[in-house]
Scaffold this motif. Structure first.
Motif, short mmCIF file in Angstrom:
data_model
loop_
_atom_site.label_atom_id
_atom_site.label_comp_id
_atom_site.label_asym_id
_atom_site.label_seq_id
_atom_site.Cartn_x
_atom_site.Cartn_y
_atom_site.Cartn_z
N UNK A 167 7.77 7.60 4.73
CA UNK A 167 7.84 7.61 6.20
C UNK A 167 7.43 6.26 6.76
N UNK A 168 6.36 5.70 6.23
CA UNK A 168 5.90 4.39 6.68
C UNK A 168 6.96 3.33 6.43
N UNK A 169 7.54 3.33 5.25
CA UNK A 169 8.57 2.34 4.92
C UNK A 169 9.80 2.49 5.81
N UNK A 170 10.19 3.72 6.11
CA UNK A 170 11.34 3.93 7.00
C UNK A 170 11.04 3.41 8.41
N UNK A 201 0.83 -1.21 0.00
CA UNK A 201 0.00 0.00 0.00
C UNK A 201 0.86 1.25 0.00
N UNK A 202 1.94 1.22 0.78
CA UNK A 202 2.84 2.37 0.82
C UNK A 202 3.49 2.60 -0.53
N UNK A 254 3.24 5.99 -2.90
CA UNK A 254 4.40 6.70 -3.42
C UNK A 254 4.28 6.87 -4.93
N UNK A 255 3.86 5.82 -5.61
CA UNK A 255 3.72 5.89 -7.07
C UNK A 255 2.66 6.89 -7.49
N UNK A 256 1.67 7.12 -6.60
CA UNK A 256 0.63 8.12 -6.88
C UNK A 256 1.06 9.52 -6.50
N UNK A 257 2.26 9.64 -5.90
CA UNK A 257 2.77 10.96 -5.55
C UNK A 257 2.66 11.31 -4.08
N UNK A 258 2.16 10.41 -3.25
CA UNK A 258 2.02 10.67 -1.82
C UNK A 258 3.32 10.26 -1.12
#
Length: 93
Positions: free
Chosen positions: A19-22, A5-6, A10-14
């Protein structure tokens, strides 16, 4: 939230997906830092390097890879850690 989902966010520009992945991978970041980089780099500097690796990994990763994103990212992090070690050793010589 899941990692997939993250990545979609990101691919949509958000950019909040980064931050979630980190946050999700901080334990692994600490493990690599403690194992390889503790004596040559502060953890905050390593997190900065890891963010750069994360951003490049997201750009290069595609869902049709045979591995999960985390496997791809963790491999890239280990390669970066080894590069930093090599760079440090070459400066000492």
């Amino acid at each position: 939230m899941k990692i997939e989902s993250a990545l979609k966010m990101i691919k949509k520009g958000d950019q909040t997906g980064y931050l979630f992945l980190m946050e999700e991978t901080e334990g692994f970041l600490r493990k690599i830092h403690n194992r390889y980089l503790k004596s040559i780099l502060d953890f905050d500097e390593w997190k900065s390097e890891a963010l750069d690796v994360l951003m490049r990994s997201v750009d290069k990763y595609q869902n049709n890879f045979d591995s999960k994103f985390t496997t791809y990212y963790f491999s890239a992090l280990q390669h970066k850690a080894m590069d930093l070690l090599r760079k440090t050793y070459s400066k000492k010589e």
